[in-house]
Write a protein that holds these residues in place. Sequence first.
Motif, PDB file in Angstrom:
ATOM      1  N   LEU A 140      20.506  19.711  10.775  1.00 57.08           N
ATOM      2  CA  LEU A 140      21.186  18.303  10.433  1.00 57.08           C
ATOM      3  C   LEU A 140      21.716  18.120  11.890  1.00 57.08           C
ATOM      4  O   LEU A 140      21.268  17.383  12.937  1.00 57.08           O
ATOM      5  CB  LEU A 140      21.341  17.916   9.530  1.00 57.08           C
ATOM      6  N   LEU A 155      15.290  13.324  10.245  1.00 61.48           N
ATOM      7  CA  LEU A 155      15.698  13.836   8.725  1.00 61.48           C
ATOM      8  C   LEU A 155      14.671  14.582   8.342  1.00 61.48           C
ATOM      9  O   LEU A 155      14.993  15.755   8.007  1.00 61.48           O
ATOM     10  CB  LEU A 155      16.262  12.748   8.296  1.00 61.48           C
ATOM     11  N   SER A 158      14.430  17.738   8.746  1.00 61.25           N
ATOM     12  CA  SER A 158      15.329  19.469   8.746  1.00 61.25           C
ATOM     13  C   SER A 158      15.467  19.498   7.356  1.00 61.25           C
ATOM     14  O   SER A 158      15.772  20.290   7.167  1.00 61.25           O
ATOM     15  CB  SER A 158      16.700  17.613   8.977  1.00 61.25           C
ATOM     16  N   PHE A 159      15.205  18.229   6.414  1.00 59.07           N
ATOM     17  CA  PHE A 159      15.008  18.440   5.394  1.00 59.07           C
ATOM     18  C   PHE A 159      14.050  19.461   4.863  1.00 59.07           C
ATOM     19  O   PHE A 159      13.891  20.379   3.734  1.00 59.07           O
ATOM     20  CB  PHE A 159      14.223  17.603   4.189  1.00 59.07           C
ATOM     21  N   THR A 190      23.025  18.597  -0.805  1.00 58.88           N
ATOM     22  CA  THR A 190      22.076  17.165   0.314  1.00 58.88           C
ATOM     23  C   THR A 190      22.982  16.394   0.015  1.00 58.88           C
ATOM     24  O   THR A 190      23.089  16.149   1.420  1.00 58.88           O
ATOM     25  CB  THR A 190      20.784  16.968  -0.795  1.00 58.88           C
ATOM     26  N   LEU A 194      24.739  15.412   4.099  1.00 58.66           N
ATOM     27  CA  LEU A 194      24.534  14.243   4.898  1.00 58.66           C
ATOM     28  C   LEU A 194      25.805  13.542   5.009  1.00 58.66           C
ATOM     29  O   LEU A 194      26.458  12.799   6.479  1.00 58.66           O
ATOM     30  CB  LEU A 194      23.753  13.271   3.734  1.00 58.66           C
ATOM     31  N   PHE A 198      27.171  13.275   9.029  1.00 61.16           N
ATOM     32  CA  PHE A 198      27.348  11.306   8.906  1.00 61.16           C
ATOM     33  C   PHE A 198      28.841  11.230   9.900  1.00 61.16           C
ATOM     34  O   PHE A 198      29.038  10.594  10.742  1.00 61.16           O
ATOM     35  CB  PHE A 198      26.986  10.983   8.247  1.00 61.16           C
TER      36      PHE A 198
END
Length: 327
Positions: A140, A155, A158-159, A190, A194, A198
């Motif tokens: 990420l 995103l 990355s996932f 997860t 995130l 962020f």
Amino acid sequence: MGFDNSVDDYISRVTEHYSSLFTLPSHRRLISLLFISCVSLSSLSILLLSHSYYGLIVGFMFGLSFFAVIIFSDIFVRFKISGGEPIFDLRRYSGLSLFSCLIWLGMMLLGSIVSYFTGNIDLWLTFFFLGYYFSLLTRLLTLLSASLMSFERALASSFLQPVLCTISLLPLNSIIKLGRNFPILLLISTVIALLAIFIFIFFVDDVGKEVIGVSSLSAFKAFMANWASNLNEPLEKIFENLGMERNIKFSILSFHPRENKGKVEAMILVPSLHAGPFKNVGSSSFPYMAQKTLGKAFECVVSVPHSLCGHEFDLSSQLQSQKVVEY
């Protein structure tokens, strides 16, 4: 003569080693390192949990499936999700995968060692998802901060790999009882990843906006686009917004033959600007552009030495350099 040669050889070796700090290994070597890492570390991790030939076979198969998922996800992200993003080619995706998966596999091995000495196999699953968390966080941070992809594509890129690699854990259910905690740990890892990324991006961007009026990640992406792929437009777009208008003065010394005062044999041009900041950005190529244009116009030798101006007199883009040369 011998001393000069030895100095040249020394400088060549230093330059070679210095440049190697900023380059990745070949794609074939990265794939080989990925294969060796996945198979060896996975086999060792599972063997510590199940001391049998069956455990060795299961660990080997787990490593193969882990490796296959990595290769598939890198190819799929590069050609289907990234949309032709110029910075991350397949080799750089493989480099990112190698780094993030070494973290993940290292955590798995650590979990196996802890489980071996404590006799609690269930601890291994906790370390597995710690590795998943750090691997996802690495992807990420890298793709959101250094690629030119949209937020949604970054995103997804990355996932995809960490989630698919987690699925490869299912065949281990015969050795490690996944149970109901499996989806809960996946969800918690997860969400925390995130939130962490962020929050980090928010504070980092805020610093850039306060200092130069541009988000830090936008400036970093533009820099990476130029450094990795020689794209000058993203960085010059930022410079154009930050720049200001100034008058530029030139000092010109021309040389004429005695028999023909109208002809120019050589010219020295010293502009009140700086050839920078680096590579092909801004006015870095101004001396070459001026030499080429004036040399062709006057059919003479043109020299554009470095002036006494600093980087505060860099032109904001190649377009501005071309305007100055044409003027």
